[in-house]
Design an enzyme around this catalytic site. Structure first.
Site, PDB file in Angstrom:
ATOM      1  CB  THR A 160       0.549  -3.546   6.415  1.00 18.91           C
ATOM      2  OG1 THR A 160      -0.758  -3.552   5.839  1.00 18.91           O
ATOM      3  CG2 THR A 160       1.175  -2.179   6.297  1.00 18.91           C
ATOM      4  CG  ASP A 161      -2.431  -7.475   3.384  1.00 22.02           C
ATOM      5  OD1 ASP A 161      -2.915  -6.694   4.229  1.00 22.02           O
ATOM      6  OD2 ASP A 161      -2.915  -7.622   2.242  1.00 22.02           O
ATOM      7  CB  THR A 212      -0.941  -0.017   1.230  1.00 25.30           C
ATOM      8  OG1 THR A 212      -1.915  -1.039   1.010  1.00 25.30           O
ATOM      9  CG2 THR A 212      -1.649   1.295   1.440  1.00 25.30           C
TER      10      THR A 212
HETATM   11  N1  ASP Z   1      -2.872  -5.239   0.661  1.00 21.69           N
HETATM   12  C1  ASP Z   1      -1.775  -4.396   1.043  1.00 21.69           C
HETATM   13  C2  ASP Z   1      -0.489  -5.192   0.959  1.00 21.69           C
HETATM   14  O1  ASP Z   1      -0.151  -5.904   1.882  1.00 21.69           O
HETATM   15  C3  ASP Z   1      -2.016  -3.850   2.381  1.00 21.69           C
HETATM   16  C4  ASP Z   1      -0.992  -2.903   2.891  1.00 21.69           C
HETATM   17  O2  ASP Z   1       0.116  -2.764   2.385  1.00 21.69           O
HETATM   18  O3  ASP Z   1      -1.311  -2.233   3.885  1.00 21.69           O
HETATM   19  O4  ASP Z   1       0.179  -5.122  -0.040  1.00 21.69           O
END
Ligand code: ASP
Length: 330
Positions: free
Chosen positions: A93-94, A15
């Site tokens: 963050t995932d 993200t």
């Molecule tokens: N879906 C995103 C990822 O992990 C979520 C994020 O980065 O917060 O790439």
């Protein structure tokens, strides 16, 4: 900070690096690390020299063990020279709590590695990526964090890889260390340490490149065990995410015992916080019963971390005794 400190930045996507795809109107990973750093004000004033690596542009969910192996090798090379004081990884963050845990198990350098990302993408009001990257660079450059291993920095908090959890789907304050709290915070452009980072376990030696699959089986109310058989012949090890302190429905007991006779089966808990027990409850399907039938207690490690540790041990051909010892050390 007066003397110049050198920080390497590896960007993997997520993200923090997303922009709108005109075809769908939804965000996708697209930005380079140079784009990310251009959005961070005030870094020049800290005397930090950055070395930037555009490593991947993928969603966190699509990172693989191969990506981590390649990243680990690149980190080794960057840090072995001794002229880099710390390293920052930006990613989705995932999977931060998982990648940080694996990298920490492998990390054998004094320089800290700081993983960061963003909960709000750059097209939203109040994106947190620039602030997180700023804080991550300061933490990576801080000499007091030498020896701390892999850390996770978001929302001005510094977490140890071993304790950090993503505990909310959207909040910028999603990353917490439920068992211990953060080890430090960043305020007024300074790192403030609150607690000593946990004792490091490891490092694990370099993997031998063996392909390994570790199954994850989560029990639920009324589980009759029929789906446990789906892992038969399809995994090299199994992690059970059990109820509470390590309990499963009685109907699963024989199936799990059969698995444990052939493969390492680790007993962990679905609960986010706290250890599995080893000797309190004595009925069929209790933790004491299952350990007696050959399951290996995961200690303080939750099922996702337990799966990763078992994977890392199996790719290194660890035997049962070594696996038991590693889990006991957590
Ligand atoms: N879906 C995103 C990822 O992990 C979520 C994020 O980065 O917060 O790439």
């Amino acid at each position: 900070m007066s003397a110049v400190r050198t920080v390497a930045v590896y960007s993997l996507g997520g993200t923090i690096a997303m922009t709108t795809d005109p075809a769908t109107g939804a965000v996708v990973p697209a930005l380079s690390p140079h784009d990310l750093l251009a959005a961070v004000p005030h870094l020049e004033g800290h005397g930090v020299e950055l070395r930037v690596h555009d490593f991947r542009r993928v969603a966190g969910a699509s990172l693989t063990f191969d990506d981590l192996a390649e990243l680990g090798a690149a980190i080794d090379e960057t840090l072995a020279g001794g002229d880099v004081d710390g390293l920052v990884i930006t990613q989705g963050t995932d999977t931060i709590e998982e990648t940080a845990f694996v990298l920490d198990l492998r990390h054998g350098h004094e320089q800290p590695v700081v993983v960061t990302g963003a909960m709000r993408n750059p097209t939203m009001a109040g994106p947190d990526g620039p602030a997180n990257l700023y804080a991550a660079v300061l933490a990576a450059a801080d000499p007091r964090l030498r020896g701390a291993g892999v850390l996770v920095v978001l929302n001005d908090e510094i977490h140890a890889a071993r304790h950090v959890r993503k505990s909310h789907t959207t909040s910028p304050a999603a990353f917490t260390s439920p068992a211990t709290g953060p080890v430090g915070r960043i305020a007024e452009g300074r790192v403030r340490l609150i607690a000593a980072p946990p004792r490091r376990v490891g490092p694990l030696a370099r993997p031998r490149g063996r392909e390994v699959r570790v199954g994850l089986y989560t029990v639920g109310l009324g589980d009759d065990g029929a789906l446990l058989g789906a892992w038969e012949g399809r995994c090299d090890g199994l992690v059970v995410a059990a109820f509470g302190v390590g309990h499963v429905p009685q109907r699963l007991v024989e199936g799990l015992e059969r698995f444990a006779a052939r493969l390492p089966v680790v007993l962990s808990s679905r609960i986010d916080n706290g250890p599995v027990l080893t000797g309190t409850y004595g009925y069929p399907g209790s933790e004491k019963d299952l350990i007696g039938r050959g399951l290996i207690p995961s200690g303080e490690l939750g099922p996702y971390q337990a799966r990763l540790l078992l994977h890392e041990l199996l790719v290194r051909d660890a035997d049962r005794e070594a696996i038991v010892e590693w889990f006991a050390s957590f």
